[in-house]
Design a protein around this motif. Structure first.
Motif, mmCIF file in Angstrom:
data_model
loop_
_atom_site.group_PDB
_atom_site.id
_atom_site.type_symbol
_atom_site.label_atom_id
_atom_site.label_comp_id
_atom_site.label_asym_id
_atom_site.label_seq_id
_atom_site.Cartn_x
_atom_site.Cartn_y
_atom_site.Cartn_z
ATOM 1 N N LEU A 404 0.823 -1.206 0.000
ATOM 2 C CA LEU A 404 0.000 0.000 0.000
ATOM 3 C C LEU A 404 0.860 1.260 0.000
ATOM 4 N N LEU A 433 -1.756 3.298 9.286
ATOM 5 C CA LEU A 433 -2.848 2.730 8.499
ATOM 6 C C LEU A 433 -3.241 1.337 8.965
ATOM 7 N N GLU A 436 -6.480 0.952 10.672
ATOM 8 C CA GLU A 436 -7.666 1.315 9.880
ATOM 9 C C GLU A 436 -8.396 2.488 10.517
ATOM 10 N N GLU A 463 -5.482 8.892 -2.594
ATOM 11 C CA GLU A 463 -6.101 7.600 -2.926
ATOM 12 C C GLU A 463 -6.825 7.013 -1.722
ATOM 13 N N LEU A 464 -6.207 7.102 -0.555
ATOM 14 C CA LEU A 464 -6.836 6.587 0.670
ATOM 15 C C LEU A 464 -8.123 7.344 0.987
ATOM 16 N N GLU A 467 -10.794 5.990 -1.520
ATOM 17 C CA GLU A 467 -11.216 4.594 -1.349
ATOM 18 C C GLU A 467 -11.772 4.299 0.034
ATOM 19 N N LEU A 468 -11.222 4.942 1.060
ATOM 20 C CA LEU A 468 -11.601 4.619 2.434
ATOM 21 C C LEU A 468 -12.429 5.709 3.109
#
Length: 542
Positions: A404, A433, A436, A463-464, A467-468
């Motif tokens: 990642l 990370l 989470e 990106e995180l 996506e998250l």
């Protein structure tokens, strides 16, 4: 005057790995050569070899280094001691780690001159004071009586330069000397370094990953990657007509572009609400006020999935704010609410789930990572603590985390000392990370990274978020970086919030004068910018 430096087929190895591969170049007397490249490219290894030095576990396997008529690699131990600090001087990246905290500054600055016998102690002290004045340090007659912790980072960096220059060396190596400084302090230090190098006509090697800084300092640029030369040309030629694709990548990465997070403004769902927060250090009085107040009545709001940047120079209170949110420092006043619930002020009072949901990525991976633990062990701990993973599931998740953050899986068995600075910072990010989290507190996470790795980390953060749905409180002194990442910017100075600017208004003014000052202090990727810059006097807190 400077010396002629000639390097031929220099090769440095560590076990079976080649760190510098048959490198050849020369530097004429009085010129500045910049060594540029991403972390692990061999910049510092090459610079240290000019002093006949290789770090622990490494050795100079082949080649020749000549400084005038001295064949450096053929010198014995006593001859090398005479060379280092006398003929060749070194200015390290971290002045704070290089000074002895128990001795006064003057004692340490004059030590090279007295050790090498170039000056008597009284004469060395007089010369030190002259250098303090030449380097534009405050109170040149009195600053030497202080201890390292009693001066700022920018002042300490210039004091290290005075220590290097006191023996009138012919060659000076500057190894990332402004990387850890905020932009306004960096300007002062760069100006001082450039003036001294020019006036003394020393030959200089400037190690950096920042092409915009190099554009102000260097006559020629040598681009390194994987220990191999990619390009060597004048600074003007490299900036205007880079010959190698990798150089073009470095130039592109040096110009931060806005990262699309996918966040849609207008949400009313606040993840983090800070109201009237004050905080500081030291004993508290009867009213609960700390002896040293750092934050004063701070308020901000961060929506779910949003990134809010906090900018300001050193001492503005940025990191103290992050520490208060993380529970590392209890506020003396005000409230911090997370997902609608008031957060307990300290880590010990927070639940395990609250700890998991808010993670902090510290600025210095060198001090954040346990040097005695492997990368695998460092990443395993939060996975075991928060997720209860073990066995094959644990190993699989460690591999996913490394992937990642763009690190190869074979790094898992190494200790932090076996990684480059950029690699260590990515491990630092991967560890956060692993829990989470919903909120990531990023404290100057790219300030010590090269432009390519820094750009990759910024892309990863964007990106995180996409996506998250990760929310970010992004602390930095680099306004260009913050503008590339964040939806809003909070401007701080002396512990106070001066302004808050939304993304839609980044290019629309007028803004607070201090915001404009920080914007102007970020080096531009062109020659002559430093000489043209005319920063105003510091503005008063409004």
């Amino acid at each position: 005057m400077g010396s002629l430096v000639e390097v031929s087929n220099l090769t440095v190895v560590a076990g079976d790995a080649t760190l510098v591969d048959a490198l050849s170049f020369s530097i004429r007397p009085g010129e500045v050569l910049a060594l540029i490249g991403e972390s692990g490219s061999g910049k510092t290894t090459t610079a240290l070899a000019l002093m006949g030095y290789a770090r622990h576990g490494c050795r100079i396997a082949a080649g020749q280094v000549r400084i005038d008529d001295i064949d450096v690699l053929k010198l014995g131990a006593s001859q090398l001691r005479s060379l280092r600090g006398r003929k060749v001087a070194y200015i390290a990246q971290s002045a704070a780690a290089s000074f002895n905290p128990s001795r006064t500054i003057l004692d340490q600055v004059v030590e090279p001159a007295t050790m090498h016998g170039t000056l008597s102690r009284p004469a060395a002290e007089l010369k030190a004071i002259a250098l303090f004045r030449e380097l534009a340090l405050p109170d040149p007659e009195g600053i030497g009586a202080r201890y390292p912790h009693q001066v700022s980072g920018g002042q300490l960096q210039r004091l290290m330069a005075a220590m290097a220059l006191i023996t009138d060396p012919d060659v000076v190596i500057l190894d990332e000397p402004t990387t850890a400084l905020d932009v306004t302090t960096q300007i002062e230090v760069l100006r001082a370094f450039k003036r001294v190098v020019r006036e003394r006509q020393v030959t200089a090697v400037y190690v950096s990953h920042d092409l915009a800084v190099v554009a102000q300092m260097a006559d020629h640029i040598l681009v390194l990657r994987g220990g191999c030369m990619q390009e060597l040309a004048s600074t003007d030629r490299v900036l205007a007509q880079p010959a190698h694709e990798y150089t073009r990548e470095l130039l592109a990465a040096a110009r931060p572009a806005a990262r699309d997070s996918g966040h849609v403004s207008g949400s009313t769902q606040a993840l983090l609400e800070i109201s009237g927060v004050s905080a500081g250090y030291g004993a508290r009085d009867a009213q609960g006020r700390p002896q040293v107040c750092i934050l004063q009545d701070i308020g901000l709001r961060l929506e779910r999935g949003q990134a809010v940047g906090v900018i300001g120079e050193s001492g503005s209170g940025k990191t103290t704010l992050a520490r208060a949110v993380a529970g590392l420092l209890a506020p003396s006043a005000g409230t911090i609410r997370f997902d609608g619930q008031a957060l307990s002020p300290t880590l010990a009072q927070r639940s395990k789930d609250e700890l998991r949901r808010i993670q902090i990525v510290f600025q210095s991976a060198d001090t954040a990572l346990n040097p005695s633990q492997t990368i695998e062990s460092i990443l395993a701990r939060p996975l075991q603590f928060y997720r209860g993973l073990k066995g094959a599931a644990l190993q699989r998740r460690i591999a996913e985390l490394l992937d990642l953050v763009k690190l190869p899986a074979n790094l898992a068995g190494r200790l932090p000392a076996g990684l480059s600075g950029g690699q260590k910072q990515r491990v630092n990010l991967a560890r956060a990370l692993a829990a989470e989290p919903e909120l990531l507190l990023c404290d100057e996470v790219t300030s010590a990274l090269d432009t390519v790795v820094g750009a990759a980390v910024l892309d990863l953060i964007a990106e995180l978020r996409r996506e998250l749905g990760l929310s970010i409180l992004f602390i930095s002194h680099d306004l260009h970086t913050v503008r590339a990442v964040c939806d809003e910017i909070v401007v701080m100075r002396h512990g106070c919030k001066l302004a808050q600017v939304a993304r839609a208004d980044y290019d629309r003014g007028p803004h607070h004068p201090y915001y404009e000052q920080l914007a102007r202090a970020v080096p531009e990727l062109r020659r002559g910018w430093l000489e043209e810059l005319d920063l105003p006097r510091p503005v008063l807190v409004a």
